[in-house]
Scaffold this motif. Structure first.
Motif, mmCIF file in Angstrom:
data_model
loop_
_atom_site.group_PDB
_atom_site.id
_atom_site.type_symbol
_atom_site.label_atom_id
_atom_site.label_comp_id
_atom_site.label_asym_id
_atom_site.label_seq_id
_atom_site.Cartn_x
_atom_site.Cartn_y
_atom_site.Cartn_z
ATOM 1 N N GLY A 22 0.816 -1.217 0.000
ATOM 2 C CA GLY A 22 0.000 0.000 0.000
ATOM 3 C C GLY A 22 0.844 1.258 0.000
ATOM 4 O O GLY A 22 0.558 2.209 -0.740
ATOM 5 N N PHE A 23 1.885 1.262 0.822
ATOM 6 C CA PHE A 23 2.786 2.420 0.892
ATOM 7 C C PHE A 23 3.400 2.712 -0.470
ATOM 8 O O PHE A 23 3.416 3.852 -0.937
ATOM 9 N N CYS A 24 3.921 1.674 -1.124
ATOM 10 C CA CYS A 24 4.588 1.868 -2.414
ATOM 11 C C CYS A 24 3.593 2.280 -3.498
ATOM 12 O O CYS A 24 3.912 3.123 -4.347
ATOM 13 N N ALA A 25 2.407 1.711 -3.484
ATOM 14 C CA ALA A 25 1.402 2.076 -4.489
ATOM 15 C C ALA A 25 1.032 3.545 -4.383
ATOM 16 O O ALA A 25 0.906 4.248 -5.393
ATOM 17 N N GLU A 26 0.879 4.033 -3.164
ATOM 18 C CA GLU A 26 0.502 5.434 -2.961
ATOM 19 C C GLU A 26 1.590 6.386 -3.437
ATOM 20 O O GLU A 26 1.306 7.503 -3.868
ATOM 21 N N ARG A 27 2.832 5.960 -3.387
ATOM 22 C CA ARG A 27 3.959 6.832 -3.739
ATOM 23 C C ARG A 27 4.563 6.508 -5.109
ATOM 24 O O ARG A 27 5.625 6.996 -5.448
ATOM 25 N N LYS A 28 3.862 5.668 -5.869
ATOM 26 C CA LYS A 28 4.269 5.311 -7.233
ATOM 27 C C LYS A 28 5.669 4.699 -7.266
ATOM 28 O O LYS A 28 6.505 5.018 -8.110
ATOM 29 N N ILE A 29 5.904 3.798 -6.312
ATOM 30 C CA ILE A 29 7.156 3.048 -6.235
ATOM 31 C C ILE A 29 6.873 1.610 -6.638
ATOM 32 O O ILE A 29 5.975 0.967 -6.093
ATOM 33 N N GLU A 30 7.635 1.101 -7.596
ATOM 34 C CA GLU A 30 7.450 -0.284 -8.042
ATOM 35 C C GLU A 30 8.104 -1.216 -7.029
ATOM 36 O O GLU A 30 9.320 -1.182 -6.829
ATOM 37 N N LEU A 31 7.302 -2.051 -6.396
ATOM 38 C CA LEU A 31 7.812 -2.958 -5.374
ATOM 39 C C LEU A 31 8.321 -4.229 -6.052
ATOM 40 O O LEU A 31 7.569 -4.939 -6.727
ATOM 41 N N ARG A 32 9.608 -4.493 -5.884
ATOM 42 C CA ARG A 32 10.242 -5.649 -6.515
ATOM 43 C C ARG A 32 10.458 -6.748 -5.476
ATOM 44 O O ARG A 32 10.756 -6.480 -4.310
ATOM 45 N N ASP A 33 10.380 -8.007 -5.932
ATOM 46 C CA ASP A 33 10.602 -9.139 -5.034
ATOM 47 C C ASP A 33 12.072 -9.489 -4.882
ATOM 48 O O ASP A 33 12.452 -10.177 -3.944
ATOM 49 N N ASP A 34 12.902 -9.017 -5.802
ATOM 50 C CA ASP A 34 14.277 -9.490 -5.889
ATOM 51 C C ASP A 34 15.257 -8.320 -5.902
ATOM 52 O O ASP A 34 15.160 -7.436 -6.759
ATOM 53 N N LEU A 35 16.215 -8.310 -4.975
ATOM 54 C CA LEU A 35 17.226 -7.257 -4.936
ATOM 55 C C LEU A 35 18.100 -7.290 -6.179
ATOM 56 O O LEU A 35 18.481 -6.246 -6.713
ATOM 57 N N ASP A 36 18.407 -8.465 -6.665
ATOM 58 C CA ASP A 36 19.239 -8.552 -7.867
ATOM 59 C C ASP A 36 18.579 -7.852 -9.051
ATOM 60 O O ASP A 36 19.259 -7.236 -9.877
ATOM 61 N N GLY A 37 17.253 -7.952 -9.135
ATOM 62 C CA GLY A 37 16.546 -7.272 -10.215
ATOM 63 C C GLY A 37 16.726 -5.767 -10.148
ATOM 64 O O GLY A 37 16.858 -5.095 -11.181
ATOM 65 N N ILE A 38 16.739 -5.218 -8.947
ATOM 66 C CA ILE A 38 16.984 -3.785 -8.765
ATOM 67 C C ILE A 38 18.404 -3.436 -9.180
ATOM 68 O O ILE A 38 18.645 -2.455 -9.892
ATOM 69 N N LEU A 39 19.360 -4.255 -8.754
ATOM 70 C CA LEU A 39 20.762 -3.947 -9.033
ATOM 71 C C LEU A 39 21.093 -4.070 -10.521
ATOM 72 O O LEU A 39 22.008 -3.418 -11.009
ATOM 73 N N GLN A 40 20.339 -4.884 -11.243
ATOM 74 C CA GLN A 40 20.576 -5.072 -12.677
ATOM 75 C C GLN A 40 19.799 -4.079 -13.544
ATOM 76 O O GLN A 40 20.012 -4.029 -14.750
ATOM 77 N N ASP A 41 18.936 -3.297 -12.939
ATOM 78 C CA ASP A 41 18.083 -2.364 -13.680
ATOM 79 C C ASP A 41 18.881 -1.109 -14.037
ATOM 80 O O ASP A 41 19.269 -0.328 -13.164
#
Length: 332
Positions: A42-61
């Protein structure tokens, strides 16, 4: 605009996001990762933050410039190394790490990667602290004799059993790890590197953590400083530095600054009235994150150096040892 990811969305991670999201034209959060996704959706949706399940996915983005970590302290070294290897700039919650060896290893990875590192000692960026710093640096305080400070918040009274912040391996000398490290960093900034520490630690009211700590510091230049901190008491944050030409101090919770000049002659009143500057309502998290963004752009270095970060961890280690032994401990 620096595009950042937040890793760790507990109460402090959310506080960091809300300091800048939609309020800064220099940094914004576009992605997030946390251990308990359901609590953050809910917090991320309200602030337009894409919630990812995987840290590696963030680091590779490639669309993410920087990672802000508000994760357990024992994980900082690993997390910093992973982000550094991915070429992401890093902003990390305090304390940086729990040991000097871990701090050096993490900083070596940062240096090798050629990325920007920032640390969340946000009170360095408060204008009330800035006023003290200016008067220390330009000599208006004269010769610095000593400093004193206190920091308190009642958070320790309400920590749930499942919180990692109740684990003494994650938060040694509880109040010191939770809030006292800000004062250590503050006195390194204002009074110079520290040679020796003496700590008294106790548990007064918090059910699950040590909550009240007193520390005396001897600086390498001969200045002494001391502070009290508690995570079971009414909220306050105050710093004062005493010199031969005056006293520079913050008011309660940094809401204002006061400079009181010393008299020129014994038995005479000061030549001028105290200088008072109001700073009510300032949130120093935003300028801290924006200083990080400015360093990424190459506008100015982040104002807390790698050497100060390592020294701060060394002082922290010495305080933990002093609390355990009951004796003064020299800082290595």
């Amino acid at each position: 605009m620096i595009r950042a990811a937040i890793v760790g969305l507990g109460w402090w991670g959310r506080t960091i996001v809300d300091a800048v999201q939609g309020k800064s034209n220099q940094i914004t959060f576009v992605a997030g990762n946390t251990r308990t996704r359901a609590k953050a959706e809910g917090f991320c949706a309200e602030r337009k933050i894409e919630l990812r399940d995987d840290l590696d996915g963030i680091l590779q983005d490639r669309g993410i410039d920087a990672v802000v970590y508000t994760t357990p302290h024992s994980q900082h070294e690993e997390h910093i190394k992973r982000a550094a290897q991915a070429g992401k700039h890093i902003y990390v919650e305090k304390p940086f790490t729990l040991t000097v060896g871990s701090a050096r290893s993490a900083l070596d990875a940062v240096k090798k990667a050629g990325i920007v590192l920032g640390i969340d000692y946000q009170r360095r960026f408060h204008p009330s602290i800035g006023e003290i710093r200016a008067r220390v640096r330009d000599g208006r305080l004269g010769t610095i004799c000593f400093g004193t400070a206190e920091a308190a918040a009642p958070a320790g009274l309400f920590l749930p059993k499942e919180s990692w912040r109740t684990n003494p391996e994650e938060t040694p000398v509880g109040a010191m790890t939770g809030i006292g490290v800000h004062l250590v960093d503050g006195f390194i900034d204002l009074c110079g590197e520290i040679a020796e520490v003496y700590c008294v630690n106790t548990r007064r009211a918090a059910p699950l953590v040590d909550d009240t700590t007193t520390v005396t510091l001897k600086h390498k230049n001969g200045v002494t400083s001391s502070f009290n901190c508690s995570i079971a008491a009414a909220a306050n944050y105050r710093v004062a530095v005493y010199g031969t030409r005056g006293l520079a101090e913050t008011e309660r919770n940094l809401d204002g600054f006061r400079f009181s000049p010393a008299p020129d002659k014994p038995g005479h009143p000061p030549a001028s009235q105290p200088e008072i500057i109001d700073h009510k309502g300032v949130n120093p998290l935003k300028p801290g994150l924006e200083a990080f963004a400015a360093a990424i752009r190459g506008d100015a270095p982040f104002p807390i150096s790698a050497q100060q970060i390592i020294h701060g961890v060394a002082v922290f280690e010495a305080i933990v040892k002093s609390a355990a032994t009951g004796n003064p401990v020299k800082v290595n």
